[in-house]
Design an enzyme around this catalytic site. Structure first.
Site, mmCIF file in Angstrom:
data_model
loop_
_atom_site.group_PDB
_atom_site.id
_atom_site.type_symbol
_atom_site.label_atom_id
_atom_site.label_comp_id
_atom_site.label_asym_id
_atom_site.label_seq_id
_atom_site.Cartn_x
_atom_site.Cartn_y
_atom_site.Cartn_z
ATOM 1 N N LYS A 5 33.412 41.996 40.047
ATOM 2 C CA LYS A 5 32.476 41.099 39.348
ATOM 3 C C LYS A 5 31.024 41.519 39.602
ATOM 4 C CE LYS A 5 35.648 38.468 37.486
ATOM 5 N NZ LYS A 5 35.872 38.428 36.024
ATOM 6 N N TYR A 11 38.154 41.751 44.046
ATOM 7 C CA TYR A 11 37.701 40.852 42.975
ATOM 8 C C TYR A 11 36.171 40.751 42.961
ATOM 9 C CZ TYR A 11 37.443 36.626 40.074
ATOM 10 O OH TYR A 11 37.162 35.719 39.082
HETATM 11 C C1 BGC Z 1 37.891 32.698 40.837
HETATM 12 C C2 BGC Z 1 38.533 31.401 41.271
HETATM 13 C C3 BGC Z 1 37.621 30.648 42.216
HETATM 14 C C4 BGC Z 1 36.199 30.555 41.661
HETATM 15 C C5 BGC Z 1 35.233 29.934 42.653
HETATM 16 C C6 BGC Z 1 36.528 32.428 40.281
HETATM 17 O O1 BGC Z 1 35.940 33.588 39.821
HETATM 18 O O2 BGC Z 1 38.723 33.334 39.874
HETATM 19 O O3 BGC Z 1 39.776 31.663 41.900
HETATM 20 O O4 BGC Z 1 38.134 29.342 42.413
HETATM 21 O O5 BGC Z 1 35.737 31.821 41.298
HETATM 22 O O6 BGC Z 1 35.351 30.481 43.932
#
Ligand code: BGC
Length: 283
Positions: A185, A181
Site C-alpha cells: 500500500k 500488505y
Molecule cells: C485492512 C483491514 C484493516 C484496516 C484497518 C485495511 O486496509 O485490509 O484488514 O482492518 O485496513 O487497519
C-alpha cells in the site's frame, strides 16, 4: 460510554442519486465482494456502465452485475487475475468491445496474507505484491494507453479519464505482522502520485481512496466478536466501523467532474483512524 455491538446503525442508504457518471464506463477490479462490490453498485447508481472484474467468485460477480442492472445501468462480469498482463489486456479489450470506451478505472482488487515476518513465506510476500501493486500498475498502463487514444469527450466528462486506486490507511500507518500488505500500500501511494504527475497534462486524473476499518470479509476477525470490536474501536476516533457503501460514495465523487481539480491525493475515509488515536487522552 458503552459501545453498541455488533456495531452502530450504518448510515442511511445513498440519498436520491445524482446521475453524475451518466454515459461513462468503469472497470472495477475485485468487484465480486466487499468494497469493490459497493463501488461497482454505487457507480451503477450514478449512471455508469460497469465492468465487474472478479477472480474466482463468478456467482457473486454475476450478482453484482445484476444489482448494477437494477440501478438502470449496463454491466458485465469479467474474470481476470489483475497480476497477469495478458488477462489484464483481455479485460480492457472486452470492455471496449462491449461498451465502446473506458472513462473510469477503479483499482480495487487487493488481498491480505498475514504472518509474523519470520514466518512470512516468499509466496505470501510475492502474491500480495502481485495483486496489490503489480495489478494496479498493469491496469493503469492499459487505462492510460486507452485514455490517450480516446482523448476527451466533453459530452461525458471534462477529463480524458479517471483512475482511482483503493489503497488503505496502511499506506501511511505502519502495521506489524503485515509487512507485505503495508509495503504494497505504501508502494501504491507513490505509484498513484507519480502517475498523477506524469499524466496530468493529458487531463487524466489519478487519485486514491484510503479506507480505514470497513466491515468486509477481509477483516472479519476484527469486528465479528465483541472483544475484537471493542479493541478495534480504540483505533477509531468516531467509535464505529465503516461500511463499504461509504467508500462507494467517495468513489462516485472522485470519479465525477465534481472533483475535477482534485488530483494526486489520497482521500482518507477512516473515521479518523489516521489521527493518532492513542493521543486522544493525553500525550
Ligand atoms: C485492512 C483491514 C484493516 C484496516 C484497518 C485495511 O486496509 O485490509 O484488514 O482492518 O485496513 O487497519
Amino acid at each position: 460510554m458503552p459501545t453498541p455491538f455488533p456495531w452502530p446503525e450504518p448510515p442511511p442508504p445513498s440519498c436520491p442519486v445524482l446521475k453524475l457518471l451518466q454515459g461513462q464506463t468503469a472497470i472495477v477490479t475485485g468487484a465480486s465482494s466487499g468494497i469493490g462490490r459497493a463501488i461497482a453498485i454505487a457507480l451503477g447508481h450514478a449512471g455508469a456502465n460497469v465492468v465487474v472484474n472478479f477472480f474466482g467468485q463468478p456467482d457473486k460477480a454475476l450478482e453484482v452485475a445484476e444489482e448494477v442492472r437494477r440501478c438502470g445501468s449496463r454491466a458485465m462480469a469479467v474474470a481476470a487475475d489483475v497480476s497477469d498482463p495478458r488477462q489484464v489486456r483481455i479485460l480492457f479489450e472486452r470492455t471496449v468491445d462491449e461498451f465502446g470506451r473506458l472513462d473510469i478505472l477503479v483499482n480495487n482488487a487487493g488481498i491480505q496474507l498475514d504472518a509474523a515476518v519470520e514466518d512470512l513465506t516468499f509466496e505470501q510476500w510475492q502474491r500480495v505484491m502481485d495483486v496489490n501493486l503489480t495489478g494496479p500498475f498493469l491496469c493503469c498502463q492499459e487505462a492510460v494507453r486507452l485514455f490517450n487514444k480516446q482523448g476527451i469527450d466533453p459530452a461525458r466528462s471534462c477529463a480524458a479519464g479517471k483512475i482511482i486506486c483503493i489503497s488503505s490507511v496502511h499506506e501511511v500507518i505502519p502495521w506489524a505482522g503485515h509487512v507485505n500488505y503495508a509495503a504494497s500500500k505504501g508502494g501504491l501511494m507513490l505509484l498513484m502520485k507519480s502517475l498523477a504527475q506524469e499524466v496530468a497534462p493529458r487531463r487524466i486524473r489519478v487519485n486514491s481512496i484510503a479506507p480505514g476499518a470497513i466491515r468486509t470479509p477481509i477483516n472479519t476477525a476484527a469486528w465479528s466478536t465483541r472483544e475484537a470490536y471493542d479493541a478495534l474501536l480504540t483505533l477509531i476516533p468516531q467509535k464505529r466501523i465503516g461500511e463499504a457503501e461509504e467508500i462507494g460514495r467517495a468513489a462516485v465523487w472522485l470519479a465525477s467532474d465534481q472533483s475535477d481539480y482534485v488530483h494526486g491525493i489520497t482521500l482518507f475515509v477512516d473515521g479518523g483512524m489516521t489521527l493518532y488515536p492513542g493521543f486522544e487522552t493525553g500525550g
